[in-house]
Scaffold this active site. Structure first.
Site, PDB file in Angstrom:
ATOM      1  N   ARG A 279      16.916  79.452  -3.850  1.00 22.80           N
ATOM      2  CA  ARG A 279      17.163  79.238  -2.425  1.00 22.80           C
ATOM      3  C   ARG A 279      15.846  79.379  -1.670  1.00 22.80           C
ATOM      4  O   ARG A 279      14.876  79.949  -2.160  1.00 22.80           O
ATOM      5  CB  ARG A 279      18.184  80.247  -1.895  1.00 22.80           C
ATOM      6  N   LYS A 304      21.300  87.165  -2.544  1.00 23.08           N
ATOM      7  CA  LYS A 304      22.651  87.154  -1.998  1.00 23.08           C
ATOM      8  C   LYS A 304      23.546  88.110  -2.793  1.00 23.08           C
ATOM      9  O   LYS A 304      23.496  88.151  -4.019  1.00 23.08           O
ATOM     10  CB  LYS A 304      23.218  85.727  -2.067  1.00 23.08           C
TER      11      LYS A 304
END
Length: 456
Positions: A279, A304
């Site tokens: 990401r 995350k």
């Protein structure tokens, strides 16, 4: 305010400008002009307060346009923060006004000060106290409970705060049942996203009150609002291997005369975004110490859901990563293991932010002709992560590997908790559909024929 500022010889402004290391003479002149003019106003009034800020804005309006004047307020913001940090002033009036209005940004405060009636503007700008409604105490306790359990609970907290502000702005609802409050909240907007927010709010409130009273029956969730929103989601763009090669070639030749390392930085970032499925936030947080050149791995920390994962990289990617680290060292970047892997040259110690990575990537794909020159339509950076999943499954089909057995490994590599999150990334393309049909024809069709023979 202490006697250290304003100073007659203006040495404070001189030292501050020297600490900024402004490279452009035009920027230095602009900063000095703004700060000297601001100090002139402070010296005339003798006190650094709201009235001084209003006076400076009105004087500045005589020589600057409204947009320019508001843009120059950022220079004043940074200077006031510096003065407070070094102890030259006792309080920052902008910070005091922000706290009084319960807002986080400085620009709304400056706009209110620049208005014709600042008092009226501040009255409209002031937000209620967080969790000050009739349900505020209950919701605040729940947020504290969930955070004590280790959850970030940021989006849920914001959702509860919005509902809390709504109740404070509508005091007539304070004595109504919760169902009536939620009906009025749902009627505030007719958008599908607001319907999803209302459904999530109902779920959270049911959870809160069931914690306090277990006799309350559970509530059956309504999936319809979320399904309606999903219908309008933008379909991810799947980059073909040819598209990826084109993007990488353009990244290596990206024009950057003031930052010679930038083209190689963009190239390496895009390589990791596609080959490792990282990401943009994970790219920005990578440290030089997260790259292990002996085991050919990178460590992606605290991403995350608070997970950390170690990713093995293929030899071709490691060759490019070693070349970038070598070029980074020659460019004079810090070799501290905690310094950013992707180093922003003009800053010397700065790393690229997620926003800067997105901006650079959009510039590259626009040069490649894959995205319009203006607007938000077209491919995104996160689509490289989708493309990595789809192209990996296509490769498994081509070499005769059953993707179903490999999905748990792919989910772990991407940092997902289970394959359900990975399934979202599987976009059905024509190539994927064709190879899946071919596998079914070779494996599944004979089984169906065998079943027909047994029945006959």
């Amino acid at each position: 305010m202490t006697a250290r500022w304003p100073d007659r010889d203006r040495t404070t402004i001189g030292r501050y400008l020297a600490s900024l290391d402004l490279r452009s003479m035009k920027s230095q002149t602009c900063y000095r002009q703004v700060l000297n003019g601001f100090q002139d106003v402070v010296e005339r009034h003798g006190k650094l307060d709201q009235h001084v800020l209003v006076a400076w804005l009105r004087i500045s309006a005589e020589c600057w346009a409204a947009t320019t004047r508001l843009h120059r307020t950022r220079i004043i913001d940074r200077f006031l923060d510096h003065l407070l940090k070094v102890g030259a002033i006792d309080r920052n009036p902008i910070t005091a006004l922000r706290e009084a209005c319960n807002i986080k940004q400085c620009m709304p405060v400056w706009r209110a000060l620049a208005s014709r009636n600042p008092e009226k503007a501040f009255a409209q700008l002031r937000r209620p106290q967080p969790f000050g409604s009739v349900l505020g105490e209950v919701m605040a306790e729940h947020v504290a409970l969930m955070r004590n359990r280790g959850y970030k609970y940021s989006s849920q907290s914001e959702r509860l705060l919005r509902f809390d502000y709504f109740l404070q702005w509508n005091p007539a609802l304070q004595d109504q049942p919760i169902g009536v409050m939620l009906e009025h909240w749902a009627a505030e907007k007719a958008t599908s996203n607001h319907a999803v927010e209302c459904e999530n709010l109902r779920r959270i409130l049911t959870k809160i009150f069931r914690h306090r009273d277990p006799s309350i029956p559970p509530r059956r969730p309504d999936p319809r609002p979320q399904k309606e929103v999903v219908k309008h989601w933008r379909k991810p763009h799947i980059y073909s291997p040819a598209d990826v090669r084109q993007i990488l070639d353009i990244a290596r030749s990206y024009p950057s005369p003031r930052a010679p390392l930038r083209p190689l930085s963009i190239y390496t970032m895009l390589l990791l975004a596609y080959c490792a499925g990282l990401r943009r936030g994970e790219l920005a947080r990578l440290d030089i110490g997260d790259v292990n050149l002996h085991s050919d791995t990178i460590t992606v920390r605290q991403t995350k859901f608070f997970k950390t994962r170690i990713l093995p990289l293929p030899d071709s990617v490691m060759i490019e990563l070693r070349a970038y680290i070598h070029a980074r060292r020659r460019a004079g970047a810090s070799q501290d293991p905690r310094s950013g892997l992707f180093w922003h040259e003009p800053g010397r110690t700065r790393r690229y932010t997620p926003e800067a990575i997105t901006w650079l990537f959009l510039a590259v794909i626009r040069r490649a002709g894959l995205k319009p020159q203006h607007g938000r339509t077209g491919p995104r950076l996160h689509d490289l992560r989708h493309s990595m999943v789809v192209n990996r499954i296509l490769e498994w089909y081509r070499v005769g590997i059953n993707p179903q057995g490999r999905l748990p490994f792919l989910a772990t590599y991407l940092g997902h908790r289970d394959i359900n999150s990975t399934l979202v990334y599987i976009t059905v393309t024509q190539d994927l559909l064709h190879l899946a049909n071919e596998r079914f024809r070779a494996v599944g069709a004979p089984c169906l024929n065998l079943a027909q023979e047994v029945r006959s």
